[in-house]
Scaffold this motif. Sequence first.
Motif, PDB file in Angstrom:
ATOM      1  N   GLU A   1     100.266  56.298  16.366  1.00 59.91           N
ATOM      2  CA  GLU A   1     100.347  54.824  16.462  1.00 59.91           C
ATOM      3  C   GLU A   1     101.316  54.262  15.429  1.00 59.91           C
ATOM      4  O   GLU A   1     102.150  53.417  15.735  1.00 59.91           O
ATOM      5  CB  GLU A   1      98.961  54.212  16.237  1.00 59.91           C
ATOM      6  N   LEU A   2     101.213  54.751  14.199  1.00 66.26           N
ATOM      7  CA  LEU A   2     102.030  54.189  13.120  1.00 66.26           C
ATOM      8  C   LEU A   2     103.500  54.605  13.224  1.00 66.26           C
ATOM      9  O   LEU A   2     104.379  53.913  12.725  1.00 66.26           O
ATOM     10  CB  LEU A   2     101.462  54.594  11.749  1.00 66.26           C
ATOM     11  N   PHE A   3     103.768  55.752  13.872  1.00 61.19           N
ATOM     12  CA  PHE A   3     105.157  56.206  14.034  1.00 61.19           C
ATOM     13  C   PHE A   3     105.830  55.588  15.257  1.00 61.19           C
ATOM     14  O   PHE A   3     107.039  55.741  15.449  1.00 61.19           O
ATOM     15  CB  PHE A   3     105.216  57.733  14.174  1.00 61.19           C
ATOM     16  N   GLU A   4     105.054  54.930  16.107  1.00 58.81           N
ATOM     17  CA  GLU A   4     105.590  54.330  17.326  1.00 58.81           C
ATOM     18  C   GLU A   4     106.795  53.457  16.964  1.00 58.81           C
ATOM     19  O   GLU A   4     106.763  52.722  15.991  1.00 58.81           O
ATOM     20  CB  GLU A   4     104.503  53.469  17.984  1.00 58.81           C
TER      21      GLU A   4
ATOM     22  N   LEU B   1     103.491  67.661   9.138  1.00 55.61           N
ATOM     23  CA  LEU B   1     103.021  66.703   8.130  1.00 55.61           C
ATOM     24  C   LEU B   1     101.576  67.012   7.709  1.00 55.61           C
ATOM     25  O   LEU B   1     100.830  67.665   8.445  1.00 55.61           O
ATOM     26  CB  LEU B   1     103.114  65.287   8.703  1.00 55.61           C
ATOM     27  N   PRO B   2     101.173  66.509   6.547  1.00 59.84           N
ATOM     28  CA  PRO B   2      99.814  66.774   6.045  1.00 59.84           C
ATOM     29  C   PRO B   2      98.755  66.319   7.059  1.00 59.84           C
ATOM     30  O   PRO B   2      98.842  65.196   7.565  1.00 59.84           O
ATOM     31  CB  PRO B   2      99.717  65.910   4.782  1.00 59.84           C
ATOM     32  N   LEU B   3      97.820  67.189   7.336  1.00 61.07           N
ATOM     33  CA  LEU B   3      96.816  66.859   8.350  1.00 61.07           C
ATOM     34  C   LEU B   3      95.552  67.682   8.142  1.00 61.07           C
ATOM     35  O   LEU B   3      95.611  68.888   7.928  1.00 61.07           O
ATOM     36  CB  LEU B   3      97.386  67.168   9.747  1.00 61.07           C
TER      37      LEU B   3
ATOM     38  N   ALA C   1     100.459  56.343   3.804  1.00 62.89           N
ATOM     39  CA  ALA C   1     101.395  56.732   2.733  1.00 62.89           C
ATOM     40  C   ALA C   1     102.480  57.661   3.279  1.00 62.89           C
ATOM     41  O   ALA C   1     103.668  57.502   2.964  1.00 62.89           O
ATOM     42  CB  ALA C   1     100.628  57.402   1.593  1.00 62.89           C
ATOM     43  N   VAL C   2     102.084  58.610   4.110  1.00 64.54           N
ATOM     44  CA  VAL C   2     103.060  59.555   4.686  1.00 64.54           C
ATOM     45  C   VAL C   2     104.014  58.807   5.611  1.00 64.54           C
ATOM     46  O   VAL C   2     105.245  58.952   5.522  1.00 64.54           O
ATOM     47  CB  VAL C   2     102.336  60.683   5.469  1.00 64.54           C
ATOM     48  N   VAL C   3     103.457  57.981   6.468  1.00 62.19           N
ATOM     49  CA  VAL C   3     104.281  57.276   7.460  1.00 62.19           C
ATOM     50  C   VAL C   3     105.249  56.315   6.763  1.00 62.19           C
ATOM     51  O   VAL C   3     106.444  56.273   7.101  1.00 62.19           O
ATOM     52  CB  VAL C   3     103.390  56.525   8.474  1.00 62.19           C
ATOM     53  N   GLU C   4     104.761  55.578   5.779  1.00 59.04           N
ATOM     54  CA  GLU C   4     105.631  54.623   5.061  1.00 59.04           C
ATOM     55  C   GLU C   4     106.776  55.358   4.368  1.00 59.04           C
ATOM     56  O   GLU C   4     107.917  54.910   4.406  1.00 59.04           O
ATOM     57  CB  GLU C   4     104.819  53.809   4.033  1.00 59.04           C
ATOM     58  N   ALA C   5     106.458  56.485   3.741  1.00 53.39           N
ATOM     59  CA  ALA C   5     107.497  57.245   3.032  1.00 53.39           C
ATOM     60  C   ALA C   5     108.576  57.742   3.996  1.00 53.39           C
ATOM     61  O   ALA C   5     109.763  57.682   3.692  1.00 53.39           O
ATOM     62  CB  ALA C   5     106.859  58.422   2.296  1.00 53.39           C
ATOM     63  N   ILE C   6     108.157  58.195   5.173  1.00 51.47           N
ATOM     64  CA  ILE C   6     109.141  58.697   6.138  1.00 51.47           C
ATOM     65  C   ILE C   6     109.939  57.541   6.737  1.00 51.47           C
ATOM     66  O   ILE C   6     111.170  57.614   6.863  1.00 51.47           O
ATOM     67  CB  ILE C   6     108.440  59.547   7.230  1.00 51.47           C
TER      68      ILE C   6
END
Length: 375
Positions: free
Chosen positions: A269-272, A353-355, A366-371
């Motif tokens: 959802e967040l990477f959409e 990615l971390p999962l 945090a992961v999505v924002e950084a990418i």
Amino acid sequence: MEYRDLKKQYQVLKADIDAGITDCCTKAQFIGGAPVKELEQQLAEYCGVKHCISCANGTDALQLPLMVWGIGAGDVVFVPDFTYFSSGEVVGAVGATPVFVDVDPATYNMDPVKLGEAIEKVLSDGKYTPKAVIAVDLFGLPADFDAIRPICKKYGLYLLEDGAQGFGGELHGAKACSFGDISTTSFFPAKPVGCYGDGGAIFTNNDEWADLLRSYAVHGKGADKYDNIRIGMNSRLDTVQAAVLKVKVKAFSDYELADINKVAKLYTELFEGTDLVLPFIPDDYLSSWAQYTVRLPKSVDRADLQAKLKEKGIPSMIYYKKPMHKQGAFAGTYSENADCPVTDEICDTVLSLPLDPYKTEADVKAVVEAIKAYL
Ligand SMILES: *Cc1c(COP(=O)(O)O)cnc(C)c1O
């Protein structure tokens, strides 16, 4: 942030895991015994398969069925080009020849059309005899068994499901590790269900193969392990590992599988709307999310992105950097002659990615924002 947070999982499950390990030590029961039997029953029930045979690791789990089927020199086994080395290594280990098949660019699993072409090519070359297909459930997603099974049937090939990453996945409501003539999994710590060392299991509905698997796994035993009627291996699951796994399989089936699906869904959802190619789960499939793997635009410097993520305390991994047919172990053999352009391309662009089931919404953000910031 941990890539797969086994420390957090241990804190949650600590009381039961410690009790299980202590029980083995108290009883000095380290090989076989009730925990191993109970685990095998628990696993067979979970996967909906008649027999579960535990063994020492996921690589032996793949090699033992090849031994049971008598696969060896002059035989070919078809293996996806995009997988962990073991999937092809075991074929070489029994003296047979792996032929690598390209994968589907959306699911990363073996492309059934390419499988058909590879079989025809081996037949027309006339040098080797096609014997089996190893279909890998990569990153937690079951392979395309609807298409692969009929191909195996048409050419009379054994179907071996490599569910090392697939345990818990589903197709049409049936569980992974039930789709092959024989299916296997791994309990390496980082897999969907991991133990505290190495471990593996083999699944089949076939009574005769189940007996043979138990024999090959314990020195080719006959009536007992001092009566040896064939050359086998020493491949048992330690009792302590079985005790750990009994707790872990229950947590996995009670909530971990559901929770990891929530974490993966949040990533998606967040990477959409970004330029990333996101994991694709076809209709009527459930992934157990061994990995959450995205594909970066070709323009992105993957090593630089990983370094920048690391600076922010975010680990990432590359599964896999090298196509199987380009591994040095297959150099100069029939196996290196694979035409796998999809695998060539995805090896250069994938990033995992971390999962794990214990990641929070804040972790994922945090992961999505950084990418996103990097892109
Ligand atoms: C991990 C893995 C294996 C091997 O399992 P081990 O327990 O490490 O021997 C085999 N196939 C695939 C696809 C894997 O990911």
